[in-house]
Design a protein around this motif. Sequence first.
Motif, short mmCIF file in Angstrom:
data_model
loop_
_atom_site.label_atom_id
_atom_site.label_comp_id
_atom_site.label_asym_id
_atom_site.label_seq_id
_atom_site.Cartn_x
_atom_site.Cartn_y
_atom_site.Cartn_z
N ARG A 54 0.84 -1.22 0.00
CA ARG A 54 0.00 0.00 0.00
C ARG A 54 0.86 1.25 0.00
N GLU A 55 1.95 1.23 0.77
CA GLU A 55 2.85 2.38 0.79
C GLU A 55 3.49 2.60 -0.57
N ILE A 56 3.88 1.51 -1.24
CA ILE A 56 4.45 1.63 -2.58
C ILE A 56 3.44 2.28 -3.52
N ILE A 57 2.21 1.81 -3.48
CA ILE A 57 1.17 2.37 -4.35
C ILE A 57 0.93 3.85 -4.01
N ASP A 58 0.88 4.17 -2.73
CA ASP A 58 0.65 5.57 -2.32
C ASP A 58 1.78 6.49 -2.76
N LEU A 59 3.01 5.97 -2.83
CA LEU A 59 4.16 6.79 -3.18
C LEU A 59 4.42 6.87 -4.69
#
Length: 168
Positions: A54-59
């Motif tokens: 999720r953090e990868i997608i958000d960034l």
Amino acid sequence: VPSLIAKLAASRPDDRALDIIDGRAGAVRSLLIAANGGLGREGLALATAVRFGREIIDLAQRRDDQWSWATTWSPTTGHLLGYSHGTAGIAGALGDLFLSQPRRLFDQAVEAYSKAIELRPFFADAYVGLGDALAGLGDGAGAEAHYRRAVAVEPAYWAAHAALAAAT
């Protein structure tokens, strides 16, 4: 292994720590292996892999239908596209994560693996992942074609041979 999983779960990586070599994408793949092997506390490895995904997608920096990530510390270096430090490796890790989910996010996995292959055409692991996602969608012929491409790209890759044997 359980203590490493706990450290990863408690970590808050820097926003540029995204790639396969020293970032979240590499951790996602390792955590999925640990989760599949039953290593560590119940569910912690998978939960941490999902959080990192999720953090990868958000960034992601999105422009039209293109995604890329700032994985370097240099303000003059553009976004990298390769496997080790770039978008191809990140897309491959996201594809693995999508396939690991209980709902099996096949469409998203197809998109992630296709992007990885577009960026790195000799990425045998992405061809196998794409084949798995297509098989999950009921496209046996498409899956077999991608397994064959993986074998052609990397003839010694056992996972490609195993997937092809299972598909034929």
